[in-house]
Design a protein around this motif. Sequence first.
Motif, PDB file in Angstrom:
ATOM      1  N   THR A  34       0.836  -1.190   0.000  1.00 39.42           N
ATOM      2  CA  THR A  34       0.000   0.000   0.000  1.00 39.42           C
ATOM      3  C   THR A  34       0.875   1.246   0.000  1.00 39.42           C
ATOM      4  O   THR A  34       2.077   1.194   0.287  1.00 39.42           O
ATOM      5  N   ALA A  35       0.264   2.372  -0.316  1.00 41.11           N
ATOM      6  CA  ALA A  35       1.015   3.624  -0.358  1.00 41.11           C
ATOM      7  C   ALA A  35       1.541   4.006   1.018  1.00 41.11           C
ATOM      8  O   ALA A  35       2.628   4.581   1.141  1.00 41.11           O
ATOM      9  N   GLU A  36       0.788   3.677   2.080  1.00 40.96           N
ATOM     10  CA  GLU A  36       1.251   4.003   3.430  1.00 40.96           C
ATOM     11  C   GLU A  36       2.478   3.193   3.822  1.00 40.96           C
ATOM     12  O   GLU A  36       3.292   3.651   4.625  1.00 40.96           O
ATOM     13  N   GLU A  37       2.634   1.990   3.262  1.00 39.69           N
ATOM     14  CA  GLU A  37       3.787   1.157   3.579  1.00 39.69           C
ATOM     15  C   GLU A  37       5.032   1.587   2.819  1.00 39.69           C
ATOM     16  O   GLU A  37       6.149   1.425   3.323  1.00 39.69           O
ATOM     17  N   LEU A  38       4.861   2.125   1.632  1.00 46.51           N
ATOM     18  CA  LEU A  38       6.002   2.529   0.816  1.00 46.51           C
ATOM     19  C   LEU A  38       6.399   3.982   1.034  1.00 46.51           C
ATOM     20  O   LEU A  38       7.538   4.356   0.743  1.00 46.51           O
ATOM     21  N   LEU A  39       5.499   4.805   1.518  1.00 44.10           N
ATOM     22  CA  LEU A  39       5.750   6.234   1.671  1.00 44.10           C
ATOM     23  C   LEU A  39       5.533   6.650   3.119  1.00 44.10           C
ATOM     24  O   LEU A  39       4.738   6.039   3.843  1.00 44.10           O
ATOM     25  N   SER A  40       6.225   7.703   3.518  1.00 45.22           N
ATOM     26  CA  SER A  40       6.003   8.288   4.835  1.00 45.22           C
ATOM     27  C   SER A  40       4.681   9.053   4.833  1.00 45.22           C
ATOM     28  O   SER A  40       4.104   9.318   3.771  1.00 45.22           O
ATOM     29  N   PRO A  41       4.156   9.411   6.011  1.00 37.76           N
ATOM     30  CA  PRO A  41       2.883  10.164   6.026  1.00 37.76           C
ATOM     31  C   PRO A  41       2.923  11.444   5.193  1.00 37.76           C
ATOM     32  O   PRO A  41       1.962  11.763   4.488  1.00 37.76           O
ATOM     33  N   LEU A  42       4.043  12.187   5.260  1.00 43.38           N
ATOM     34  CA  LEU A  42       4.152  13.403   4.454  1.00 43.38           C
ATOM     35  C   LEU A  42       4.187  13.070   2.970  1.00 43.38           C
ATOM     36  O   LEU A  42       3.517  13.714   2.155  1.00 43.38           O
ATOM     37  N   GLN A  43       4.959  12.060   2.597  1.00 40.66           N
ATOM     38  CA  GLN A  43       5.032  11.662   1.194  1.00 40.66           C
ATOM     39  C   GLN A  43       3.682  11.162   0.690  1.00 40.66           C
ATOM     40  O   GLN A  43       3.288  11.460  -0.441  1.00 40.66           O
ATOM     41  N   HIS A  44       2.988  10.415   1.515  1.00 42.40           N
ATOM     42  CA  HIS A  44       1.694   9.864   1.095  1.00 42.40           C
ATOM     43  C   HIS A  44       0.701  10.971   0.781  1.00 42.40           C
ATOM     44  O   HIS A  44       0.014  10.946  -0.247  1.00 42.40           O
ATOM     45  N   GLU A  45       0.632  11.980   1.648  1.00 45.83           N
ATOM     46  CA  GLU A  45      -0.331  13.050   1.421  1.00 45.83           C
ATOM     47  C   GLU A  45       0.082  13.946   0.254  1.00 45.83           C
ATOM     48  O   GLU A  45      -0.769  14.387  -0.531  1.00 45.83           O
ATOM     49  N   LEU A  46       1.369  14.221   0.132  1.00 46.89           N
ATOM     50  CA  LEU A  46       1.825  15.034  -0.996  1.00 46.89           C
ATOM     51  C   LEU A  46       1.599  14.314  -2.321  1.00 46.89           C
ATOM     52  O   LEU A  46       1.142  14.914  -3.299  1.00 46.89           O
ATOM     53  N   PHE A  47       1.925  13.023  -2.365  1.00 43.79           N
ATOM     54  CA  PHE A  47       1.745  12.284  -3.610  1.00 43.79           C
ATOM     55  C   PHE A  47       0.267  12.121  -3.947  1.00 43.79           C
ATOM     56  O   PHE A  47      -0.094  12.104  -5.132  1.00 43.79           O
ATOM     57  N   ASN A  48      -0.578  12.005  -2.942  1.00 44.72           N
ATOM     58  CA  ASN A  48      -2.006  11.904  -3.202  1.00 44.72           C
ATOM     59  C   ASN A  48      -2.515  13.148  -3.938  1.00 44.72           C
ATOM     60  O   ASN A  48      -3.387  13.057  -4.814  1.00 44.72           O
ATOM     61  N   LEU A  49      -1.962  14.302  -3.603  1.00 47.03           N
ATOM     62  CA  LEU A  49      -2.346  15.547  -4.273  1.00 47.03           C
ATOM     63  C   LEU A  49      -1.669  15.682  -5.639  1.00 47.03           C
ATOM     64  O   LEU A  49      -2.312  16.063  -6.621  1.00 47.03           O
TER      65      LEU A  49
END
Length: 789
Positions: free
Chosen positions: A301-316
Amino acid sequence: MGRGRRGGSKRGNFKNHGSRNSSSRGRGNLKNKRKFNKNEDRKKDAESDNKRQKLQPEKESEPLVEESSSSSESEEEVKPYTQLLSMFKSSNRAQQVLTSDEDESEDIDSEDKSEEADSRSKGDNSSEFGDEEMDEEVNEEVDTEDENDEEEERGLHGVQEADDVEEDDEELDNEEHEDETEDEPSGDEEEMGSSTDPYHLHYEREMSESLLEILTSPKPYETQELNWKALGRMVIHLPAKAEKKTEKPKPVLLGESTEKYVIPGTMPILKTGVPLVDYGVKSQLCANLDKRPLSDGSTQTAEELLSPLQHELFNLANEYRDIYYPEMNHLNIDEIRTVYCLHSLNHVMKSRDKVLLHNAKLKKYKENGQSTDDVEFRDQGLVRPRVLIIAPLRNSAVKIVEKLASLLLPAKGQIINKDRFYKEFGEEKDEEDKKENKKSYKPEDYEAVFTGNTDDSFRIGISVAKRTLKLYAGFYKADILIASPLGARTLLADDFDFLCSIEVLVIDQTDILYMQNWDHVLHIFQHLHLQPREQHDTDLSRVRLWALNGYSPHYRQNLIFSSVALPEAAALFSRRGTNFAGKVRVENVVLPSATTVCRVLVQLPQAFHRFPTPTAAQSADDRFHFFTKKILPQYRDQLMSNTLIYIPSYYDYVRLRNHLHKEEYNFGQACEYTPDGKLAQVRNRFFLGKKRLLLYTERLHFYRRLTMKGIHHIVFYQLPTFPNFYPELCNLLQDAFQNPKYRGDGSQTCTVLYSTYDAQRLAAIVGSQRAAEMLTSDRPVHLFVSGGS
């Protein structure tokens, strides 16, 4: 692989306009390897040529005349780009998205078809020899993955110093990837994700007239607020809702009607528990992102591969929204670079696979003898470069390229021209410089920025393939451009066509760009999406309609990252971007625990003086008059010697310097242009008290971080751009840096000037809540006292 749509009736006049000497470079070795199989290929080519000759009478006659007439009608309908269309038409040749050898085979094949009307038998004999050699070269190109990448390339050389790459490097590129035939895109995979893939939803649809009117209106956006855990408070800008009107879909320019239009941006939703592949990310990138051994990146999942900051930035970013994030620092900069490099590579690979897929379909139609006159694939821009990354220094470019390579290349991947890149962009320091750096202490953020090659004039083009990252590609043969503002501006005077099809624009370390020359950044934005002055071997039939219609600014995504909130960057974000997907600006309040005024260790009274000013344009004059009439006369007293005046703006520095000369003050001056010898002399005289005042610019402190000794009083002519500069300078007033005659007297003072237009700088130093009180209070002076343990 495939070829573009055929042009008008003068196909026989088509000439090569590809890369330099591309018909003879890197081909000889491939021909020698296939020489033993040449006789069999000649027989097969002769048989396919005979079949092709039998089908020719059915293709010719009427379609050529119809196509020429339709092109003239479309030119009459298009008003904004009439010159562009006439330029394409005046070339009198059908542009193909092919390599040079395939173009030659097309040229010979078309000439043979024109002779067939006189003598078919003679044409059969004459075309047999010509097509044998050309078709053999086409088959050789299909065998290599790198040749597939060259099908996209439309070359213009000499734009950049990187175009001087030796031919040996390109031959090596062709030979090393000879066996990578599996790089051909899967058509099924592309078509399956078209309905939900953000790339297809953003770029494969046209723009309705109602949405276009909204985006070109004075107030195109409506704002809302949203809070996420890592990013915090976000201001969401969404296109304003149009008035409900029952209108029939009108045909867009060029007479091409579309059934589907782009969907304006909506409130972002944070996806959780979804594999990163389901975001539309290429499985290759997901696998390289997951560095754990024996792990399957496609199911993570995206949460496992990315940090919380990365996950939210990449989602945008993955939804192609504009992002302004002013909270970058030396600790999270690597995470942010991972996000925009992952997004940029995913965008380039999707675009490239789309082109190769359509090329394969066109080639299949031709092999089956089907007509391609009615087939149309719109998958390209006016030029090839799609991603522009603006970085301040060469060491930043090195880190970006390394990040791109780690995300793209598997274990057997290769970087072309890697040695040359590290030779020109790598660190160059001798042993004496390293010893000097060890003697003087510098803050962590300074070491993070100025470690390595700090040259601020560079540019480099990068072409992307599945297993290859080719550096120093020509600007018109590159997918990603990395340049500094100064390096890009030196080209814009002669040529700016490489900026006309930028789809993703990334500005990294905006605060450092502001310290260099902000006018260079504005100059780049002024040259985005202008009408190209040359054709650059563009196939007009493959260019997207919204690019021809001049709507590219509404499709471009801007990603701006900075360590401080700059009004100039915020204005650039709001005024120079009209993305229909919306904008996201991160605006978090500064808590009292995060203020920099709390880091002042010395016992120091700090007086904040607010001066009135009606407008931001007049604030510079009002600040100067307030300082020269109210503040400066106090420092003529003998007790107010050893005063440092900190000035952020160089224009204010020159103005104040001239005023002190006129009033015959005893002062010294230290700016970024002061020679080292004179700077050392001024610092020594100021420490000994021979210079009562010292003018000190912000850019000098930014680039040198000097430890100024002997400061007894400090005046901030304007609040620092970087909030951490405030405690750094105030802590220089402690006894360890004082002249012996002033040690222990406790008479040090700090004076600060601010106005209502310095709200962001004031909030970063004293906190958002306290800054609001200071700006709205009836009292013009506020006193802070720090230290005193």
